[in-house]
Motif scaffolding. Structure first.
Motif, PDB file in Angstrom:
ATOM      1  N   GLU A  44       0.847  -1.191   0.000  1.00 27.40           N
ATOM      2  CA  GLU A  44       0.000   0.000   0.000  1.00 27.40           C
ATOM      3  C   GLU A  44       0.880   1.237   0.000  1.00 27.40           C
ATOM      4  O   GLU A  44       1.887   1.284   0.712  1.00 27.40           O
ATOM      5  CB  GLU A  44      -0.895   0.007   1.240  1.00 27.40           C
ATOM      6  N   ILE A  45       0.478   2.221  -0.788  1.00 22.29           N
ATOM      7  CA  ILE A  45       1.209   3.485  -0.855  1.00 22.29           C
ATOM      8  C   ILE A  45       0.398   4.524  -0.109  1.00 22.29           C
ATOM      9  O   ILE A  45      -0.781   4.745  -0.413  1.00 22.29           O
ATOM     10  CB  ILE A  45       1.428   3.921  -2.316  1.00 22.29           C
ATOM     11  N   ARG A  94       4.130   0.415   2.388  1.00 21.28           N
ATOM     12  CA  ARG A  94       4.114  -0.614   3.432  1.00 21.28           C
ATOM     13  C   ARG A  94       3.365  -1.834   2.928  1.00 21.28           C
ATOM     14  O   ARG A  94       2.600  -1.755   1.972  1.00 21.28           O
ATOM     15  CB  ARG A  94       3.488  -0.085   4.714  1.00 21.28           C
ATOM     16  N   TYR A  95       3.631  -2.967   3.589  1.00 20.63           N
ATOM     17  CA  TYR A  95       2.890  -4.186   3.280  1.00 20.63           C
ATOM     18  C   TYR A  95       1.464  -4.029   3.800  1.00 20.63           C
ATOM     19  O   TYR A  95       1.236  -3.349   4.792  1.00 20.63           O
ATOM     20  CB  TYR A  95       3.532  -5.404   3.946  1.00 20.63           C
ATOM     21  N   ARG A  96       0.519  -4.690   3.153  1.00 20.41           N
ATOM     22  CA  ARG A  96      -0.857  -4.648   3.636  1.00 20.41           C
ATOM     23  C   ARG A  96      -0.908  -5.311   5.009  1.00 20.41           C
ATOM     24  O   ARG A  96      -0.384  -6.387   5.211  1.00 20.41           O
ATOM     25  CB  ARG A  96      -1.800  -5.371   2.685  1.00 20.41           C
ATOM     26  N   GLY A  97      -1.496  -4.611   5.963  1.00 26.64           N
ATOM     27  CA  GLY A  97      -1.603  -5.130   7.319  1.00 26.64           C
ATOM     28  C   GLY A  97      -0.419  -4.788   8.210  1.00 26.64           C
ATOM     29  O   GLY A  97      -0.444  -5.085   9.394  1.00 26.64           O
ATOM     30  N   GLU A  98       0.626  -4.178   7.662  1.00 29.84           N
ATOM     31  CA  GLU A  98       1.794  -3.810   8.465  1.00 29.84           C
ATOM     32  C   GLU A  98       1.443  -2.647   9.382  1.00 29.84           C
ATOM     33  O   GLU A  98       0.834  -1.667   8.959  1.00 29.84           O
ATOM     34  CB  GLU A  98       2.953  -3.408   7.540  1.00 29.84           C
ATOM     35  N   LYS A  99       1.821  -2.750  10.631  1.00 28.01           N
ATOM     36  CA  LYS A  99       1.590  -1.684  11.600  1.00 28.01           C
ATOM     37  C   LYS A  99       2.852  -0.834  11.686  1.00 28.01           C
ATOM     38  O   LYS A  99       3.943  -1.358  11.901  1.00 28.01           O
ATOM     39  CB  LYS A  99       1.291  -2.264  12.982  1.00 28.01           C
TER      40      LYS A  99
END
Length: 182
Positions: free
Chosen positions: A88-89, A163-168
């Motif tokens: 995701e951007i 970031r990766y999807r779901g990355e906090k």
């Protein structure tokens, strides 16, 4: 015995496995993958499953046992289902565009970043703020996704970046209005 290494790998009817001298070849509906095998690892092939065995109970052989079982299981899953990573951007003006086999990223730099899809990997841009990396090789999919993410990793103050999807992303507190009381 290794908990991971002793589990058999089940095969479906559309997956073919060939074992040569020091190489295993897995062929499925999505493609073909090859993996070199160490001489300490033995692979037994029956009709519906693969069993990985080791020479001895030394620490080195135990570590290879679980490793090669997992590598072969990932190959079987890759040629049947494939692997995907979603990125995701986040950020005003940050976007991705796909032109042919080239991924163009606008990430706030003075220039656009262009990345070619390597052999066996496909990048898909369903909308300007999402990138999906697809392929049959788990390691290669993860590596390409990490390369894309490294072009603008998420920063800790506003969380902008890729970031990766779901990355906090843990955000830091910015500089609060510190008064100068001298």
């Amino acid at each position: 015995m290794s908990r991971v290494g002793k589990m058999p790998i089940s095969l479906t009817e559309n997956v073919k496995v060939k074992i040569e001298e020091n190489e295993i070849i897995v062929i499925g509906p999505m493609g073909e993958l090859r993996q070199e095998l160490k001489s300490e690892i033995n692979v037994d092939l029956s009709e519906n499953e693969i069993i990985v065995k080791r020479e001895s109970d030394s620490k080195y052989h135990k570590s290879l046992h679980g490793l090669y079982r997992t590598l072969i299981a990932n190959m079987v899953k890759g040629v049947t289902e494939g692997y995907t990573k979603t990125l995701e951007i986040i950020g005003v003006g940050y976007k991705a565009v796909k032109k042919g086999k080239t991924l163009e990223l606008s990430l706030g730099y003075s220039h656009q970043i262009k990345m070619e899809d390597p052999l066996g990997i496909e990048t898909v841009v369903p909308n300007p703020t999402t990138i999906i990396v697809k392929g049959i090789d788990k390691q290669l999919v993860g590596e390409i996704a990490a390369r894309i993410r490294s072009k603008r990793p998420p920063e800790p103050y506003k969380g902008k970046g890729i970031r990766y999807r779901g990355e906090k992303v843990r955000k830091k507190v910015g500089k609060a209005g510190v008064s100068a009381a001298f």
